[in-house]
Enzyme design. Structure first.
Site, PDB file in Angstrom:
ATOM      1  N   LYS A  50       0.838  -1.205   0.000  1.00 39.05           N
ATOM      2  CA  LYS A  50       0.000   0.000   0.000  1.00 39.05           C
ATOM      3  C   LYS A  50       0.876   1.258   0.000  1.00 39.05           C
ATOM      4  O   LYS A  50       2.077   1.179   0.254  1.00 39.05           O
ATOM      5  CB  LYS A  50      -0.908  -0.009   1.225  1.00 39.05           C
ATOM      6  CG  LYS A  50      -0.177   0.181   2.548  1.00 39.05           C
ATOM      7  CD  LYS A  50      -1.114  -0.057   3.732  1.00 39.05           C
ATOM      8  CE  LYS A  50      -0.379   0.111   5.048  1.00 39.05           C
ATOM      9  NZ  LYS A  50      -1.167  -0.409   6.172  1.00 39.05           N
ATOM     10  N   TYR A 293      13.567  31.521   2.903  1.00 39.18           N
ATOM     11  CA  TYR A 293      12.377  32.266   3.301  1.00 39.18           C
ATOM     12  C   TYR A 293      12.396  32.573   4.793  1.00 39.18           C
ATOM     13  O   TYR A 293      12.775  31.725   5.597  1.00 39.18           O
ATOM     14  CB  TYR A 293      11.110  31.467   2.980  1.00 39.18           C
ATOM     15  CG  TYR A 293      10.859  31.288   1.507  1.00 39.18           C
ATOM     16  CD1 TYR A 293      10.905  32.373   0.637  1.00 39.18           C
ATOM     17  CD2 TYR A 293      10.559  30.038   0.984  1.00 39.18           C
ATOM     18  CE1 TYR A 293      10.671  32.200  -0.714  1.00 39.18           C
ATOM     19  CE2 TYR A 293      10.326  29.855  -0.356  1.00 39.18           C
ATOM     20  CZ  TYR A 293      10.380  30.940  -1.210  1.00 39.18           C
ATOM     21  OH  TYR A 293      10.143  30.769  -2.537  1.00 39.18           O
TER      22      TYR A 293
HETATM   23  C1  LIG Z   1      -0.520  -1.472   6.886  1.00 41.58           C
HETATM   24  C2  LIG Z   1      -1.108  -2.763   7.196  1.00 41.58           C
HETATM   25  C3  LIG Z   1      -0.291  -3.881   7.418  1.00 41.58           C
HETATM   26  C4  LIG Z   1       1.214  -3.800   7.480  1.00 41.58           C
HETATM   27  O1  LIG Z   1       1.654  -3.194   8.670  1.00 41.58           O
HETATM   28  P1  LIG Z   1       3.198  -3.053   9.007  1.00 41.58           P
HETATM   29  O2  LIG Z   1       3.244  -2.587  10.420  1.00 41.58           O
HETATM   30  O3  LIG Z   1       3.722  -1.993   8.090  1.00 41.58           O
HETATM   31  O4  LIG Z   1       3.831  -4.349   8.763  1.00 41.58           O
HETATM   32  C5  LIG Z   1      -0.913  -5.112   7.595  1.00 41.58           C
HETATM   33  N1  LIG Z   1      -2.253  -5.222   7.588  1.00 41.58           N
HETATM   34  C6  LIG Z   1      -3.062  -4.165   7.394  1.00 41.58           C
HETATM   35  C7  LIG Z   1      -4.553  -4.368   7.414  1.00 41.58           C
HETATM   36  C8  LIG Z   1      -2.532  -2.903   7.206  1.00 41.58           C
HETATM   37  O5  LIG Z   1      -3.344  -1.855   7.031  1.00 41.58           O
END
Ligand SMILES: *Cc1c(COP(=O)(O)O)cnc(C)c1O
Length: 403
Positions: A50, A293
């Site tokens: 993701k 800035y």
């Molecule tokens: C983001 C996520 C993960 C992975 O989590 P990590 O801590 O980055 O390993 C796993 N399951 C779900 C449902 C998530 O949203």
């Protein structure tokens, strides 16, 4: 540093180390095998891609690790489709993909036609069933039921499943329930896993409801993200969902401490990302010159600076202003004044001999014997390393290297 000169970009760019990425997958493969040797059941290794693969680049990461992973998890339908298109373009066999985010009806249909699994975690599905039936898909929609166990995000509490999921009983002509899953709230924030154990008990309860009231057995069960995969053997079930650790990061200091105790030794996670940028200008400022800035920095003496075309638009947080360093020729150099939208100014007096040559800055990663980690940047910017990498601009060029 051949790769730098080969680049056709005047902006900053990311190096993705494919070998280290595969090494990190290997850590979880080994963990899964070891778990299997002890328990008789080897969990599948799923990777979480993701947020543009935690900013590392969806297709770059997918391409580098696809052969070594069992399942890819994404949040957005569009990410799943990008992976399917990439497979088609490159003549690759499709891998299992599970979308864990919320979907529209049209997305569900498109994903089902492309053989992507989806999750059922809210009531919008009630209205989908009739239309899905009418659209007569070539096969059933494969779903994973999201069980709410204490994160208070998506899914159904075990106590409400009987009533709120009752529509499921009349939907099994269009849906195939393939799995059931949940997500932990604080496994990475603690060394005592009381809350996680409470969530595990609820997960079991949810599975029991699915078995007893819905006659759904043999489901693929998954709940462990990186931290739980490492430190909570009882949470590994049938699939691991490895996110942050795939990219070589420990979820937290607490997880690292716990892993040492639970596993007996620390697995080595290797960083995958480096962020570099070629300077635009190197010049010497007179004593008393202001920089950036707000004129927040004034040179106390003659100062050689380099201007780099990278800023908060690219994901170099404005919160880093007056705090951060970059590496030039293995030497730490301070970022002067405020981080701008598309520029930073760096004091390169100690790292260069004169104004004549442009230099390469490492914003994140290793240069010589020095390195700047995402955790370090996160500390300076008062956030967590997850956010530092997830916010890396999607527009940045990503170059896959083999270390
Ligand atoms: C983001 C996520 C993960 C992975 O989590 P990590 O801590 O980055 O390993 C796993 N399951 C779900 C449902 C998530 O949203």
């Amino acid at each position: 540093m051949d790769v730098h000169s080969a680049l056709k970009t005047s902006a900053s760019y990311l190096e993705i180390d494919a070998a280290n990425l595969r090494h990190n997958v290997g850590v979880f493969k080994e963990l899964a095998l070891e778990h299997g040797r002890r328990s008789g059941k080897t969990p599948l290794v799923g990777v979480v891609l993701k947020a543009n693969a935690y900013g590392h680049g969806l297709l770059e990461v997918y391409g580098a690790c696809r052969a070594h992973v069992d399942i890819c998890f994404v949040i957005l339908a569009s990410d799943a489709l990008k992976i399917r298109d990439f497979e088609t373009r490159n003549g690759l066999a499709p891998r299992r993909i599970v979308v864990i985010g919320a979907l529209t009806l049209d997305e569900v249909e498109e994903l089902a036609r492309r053989d992507v699994e989806v999750t059922l975690g809210d009531d919008s599905w009630k209205d989908f069933i009739e239309t899905l039936r009418k659209r007569s898909l070539p096969s059933k929609v494969q779903v994973h039921i999201h069980i709410e166990t204490g994160l208070s995000r998506e899914g159904y509490l075990p106590t409400e499943m009987g009533s709120r999921l009752s529509f499921l009983k009349g939907a099994l002509d269009v849906l195939e329930v393939k799995g059931a899953f949940s997500h932990f709230a604080n496994t990475e924030d603690v060394t005592e896993q009381d809350y996680a154990n409470h969530q595990l008990a609820l997960f079991d309860e949810g599975l029991k409801v699915l078995q007893d009231e819905f006659q759904l057995s043999g489901l693929e069960r998954h709940i462990a993200a990186s931290a739980a995969s490492l430190v909570l053997p009882g949470a590994r079930f049938d699939v691991l969902r490895v996110g942050i650790a795939l990219y070589g990061f420990w979820p937290s200091v607490e997880t690292r401490l716990s892993a040492k105790i639970v596993l007996g030794k620390l697995p080595s996670l290797k960083p995958v990302l480096a962020w570099r940028c070629q300077s635009q200008i190197v010049k010497t400022l007179a004593t008393g010159s202001y920089v950036g800035y707000g004129c927040t920095y004034r040179c106390p003496s003659e100062t050689r600076i380099a201007v780099f075309p990278v800023g908060y638009f690219d994901g170099y947080a404005r919160m880093l202003s007056s705090k951060s360093h970059v590496l030039i020729n293995g030497i730490r150099c301070a970022v002067l004044g405020r981080v701008m939208m598309n520029h930073i100014v760096v004091d390169v007096t100690k790292a260069t001999k004169d104004d004549s040559e442009n230099v390469v800055a490492t914003l994140l990663g290793q240069s010589g014997h020095e390195s700047i980690s995402a955790e370090t940047l996160a500390g300076w910017a008062q956030t967590i390393h997850y956010e530092i990498v997830a916010r890396l601009g999607a527009h940045l060029q990503r170059v896959v290297i083999e270390s």
